[in-house]
Design a protein around this motif. Structure first.
Motif, short mmCIF file in Angstrom:
data_model
loop_
_atom_site.label_atom_id
_atom_site.label_comp_id
_atom_site.label_asym_id
_atom_site.label_seq_id
_atom_site.Cartn_x
_atom_site.Cartn_y
_atom_site.Cartn_z
N PRO A 76 -38.69 34.70 28.00
CA PRO A 76 -38.20 33.32 28.21
C PRO A 76 -39.00 32.26 27.45
CG PRO A 76 -39.29 34.14 30.17
CD PRO A 76 -39.15 35.32 29.26
N ASP A 77 -40.21 32.62 26.99
CA ASP A 77 -41.04 31.65 26.27
C ASP A 77 -40.83 31.69 24.76
OD1 ASP A 77 -42.14 34.15 25.83
OD2 ASP A 77 -44.22 33.39 25.82
N VAL A 78 -39.80 32.41 24.29
CA VAL A 78 -39.62 32.59 22.85
C VAL A 78 -39.45 31.26 22.12
CG1 VAL A 78 -37.11 32.96 23.11
CG2 VAL A 78 -38.30 33.79 21.07
N TRP A 79 -38.75 30.30 22.72
CA TRP A 79 -38.51 29.04 22.02
C TRP A 79 -39.76 28.17 21.97
CZ3 TRP A 79 -34.69 30.60 19.60
CH2 TRP A 79 -33.68 31.35 20.21
N GLU A 80 -40.49 28.11 23.08
CA GLU A 80 -41.74 27.36 23.08
C GLU A 80 -42.71 27.97 22.08
OE1 GLU A 80 -42.28 24.50 24.52
OE2 GLU A 80 -40.22 24.57 25.29
N ARG A 81 -42.73 29.29 22.01
CA ARG A 81 -43.62 29.95 21.06
C ARG A 81 -43.22 29.62 19.62
NH1 ARG A 81 -42.57 34.83 22.13
NH2 ARG A 81 -41.52 35.43 20.18
N ARG A 82 -41.92 29.60 19.35
CA ARG A 82 -41.48 29.28 17.99
C ARG A 82 -41.79 27.84 17.63
NH1 ARG A 82 -36.19 32.72 15.93
NH2 ARG A 82 -37.26 34.73 16.10
N TYR A 83 -41.63 26.93 18.57
CA TYR A 83 -42.03 25.55 18.30
C TYR A 83 -43.50 25.50 17.90
CZ TYR A 83 -37.76 23.98 20.78
OH TYR A 83 -36.47 23.75 21.19
#
Length: 332
Positions: A162-169
């Motif tokens: 679920p943290d994939v987008w925060e990690r990509r940011y």
């Protein structure tokens, strides 16, 4: 004068800048129809012409200095005006100093690498202006709206939480910081188009035969996800506008105004770098003087030995004479 111009440009684009750390709600915070008090299109066209001339001057200096590079990222929904913006804003710049890269569906080779790999391959060199027509932000926009694309990227399970987008940011911010630390300035422009204006542009692509090729049924399918994209853009702008690589939300309902804004943002970035022509040593100046004398001796009979120098001297005399007349007139 240069400082005044720089301040005017900074003031003009200030309302477009996403302040780092702010939470963006795209529909509430930015008006696609905003035009900064410029009433007529012809006034905007004149501003664009001046901006293109300014960009040409700074691009020559950037290339001559060969120390910095500039990366401009353009993002927009379909029919947002990216191609036209690039064509008009870069119209006066030496093509050798510009690198434009567009990114479509990733190839099999690209999918065998990390998500930033294909963008890294297209970065500008020192002395160049690079433009990404769509960019690495597709990885937190299209891929976020259509998360099934993560399956195609063959990520390990541990990287798909679920943290994939925060990690990509975070990874994107770190990558852009790395580029800036190494002399490559990053500036990002989102062409903010209203839903109604997109509808009208789609209809034009259908109704005008010469524009049919620009339209795809996929464009309509993506339009059906309008609200999803608005949320994805808002989250992207909130998370990735940084001091070193800010976002500018450019009103795109009027193409001419969007082009003026994009030119101003790029000019502001180049003026902040303030590239200079390389210093010429005393030895090189002596060599140039000797070559000049040789070329002057080759002038045909009756022709000026150095037409450029003669014209420059004439302009200087006219300017000096005009100044004297002005001072003399003041005494009367």
């Amino acid at each position: 004068m240069a400082e005044d111009r720089a301040e005017r440009i900074a003031e003009f684009i200030r309302p477009l800048r996403v302040e780092p750390g702010t939470k963006v709600h795209l529909a509430k915070d930015f008006d696609p129809g905003y035009k900064a008090g410029i009433r007529k299109k012809k006034d905007g066209v004149e501003l664009l012409r001046e901006g293109v001339e300014l960009l040409a001057d700074y691009q020559r200096r950037l290339a001559a200095q060969d120390t910095y590079g500039v990366l401009m990222c353009l993002q927009a929904l379909d029919a947002g005006g990216k191609d036209g913006t690039i064509r008009h804003v870069m119209s006066g710049i030496n093509p050798q100093g510009v690198r434009v890269a567009g990114f479509k569906v990733p190839s099999a080779e690209e999918l065998d690498h990390d998500f930033l790999w294909r963008y890294t391959r297209e970065l500008p060199r020192r002395g160049e202006i690079g433009i990404f027509n769509r960019s690495h932000y597709e990885e937190v926009l299209v891929v976020r709206v259509h998360p099934e694309n993560l399956d195609r990227q063959k990520l390990p399970e541990s990287a798909r939480g679920p943290d994939v987008w925060e990690r990509r940011y975070r990874e994107i911010n770190d990558w852009e910081h790395y580029l800036c630390d190494n002399g490559f300035k990053v500036v990002k422009v989102f062409l903010n188009l209203s839903k109604e204006e997109q509808r009208l542009r789609f209809l034009k692509r259908i109704d005008v035969p010469e524009r049919n090729w620009k339209f795809s049924s996929a464009d309509v399918r993506e339009r059906a996800r309008w609200d999803d994209y608005q949320r994805a853009f808002s989250q992207m702008l909130s998370a990735t506008s940084t001091e070193w690589a800010p976002w500018y939300v450019v009103p795109a309902d009027r193409k001419w105004f969007a082009r003026v804004c994009a030119a101003a943002v790029l000019a502001h970035t180049l003026m902040d770098i303030d590239p200079q022509y390389p210093h010429v040593s005393a030895r090189t100046r002596r060599e140039l003087a000797e070559v000049r004398r040789e070329l002057e001796r080759e002038a045909p009979e009756g022709e000026p030995r150095d037409p450029y120098a003669a014209e420059a001297a004439k302009r200087a005399r006219r300017a000096k004479g005009g100044g004297k007349r002005k001072r003399g007139g003041g005494k009367g």
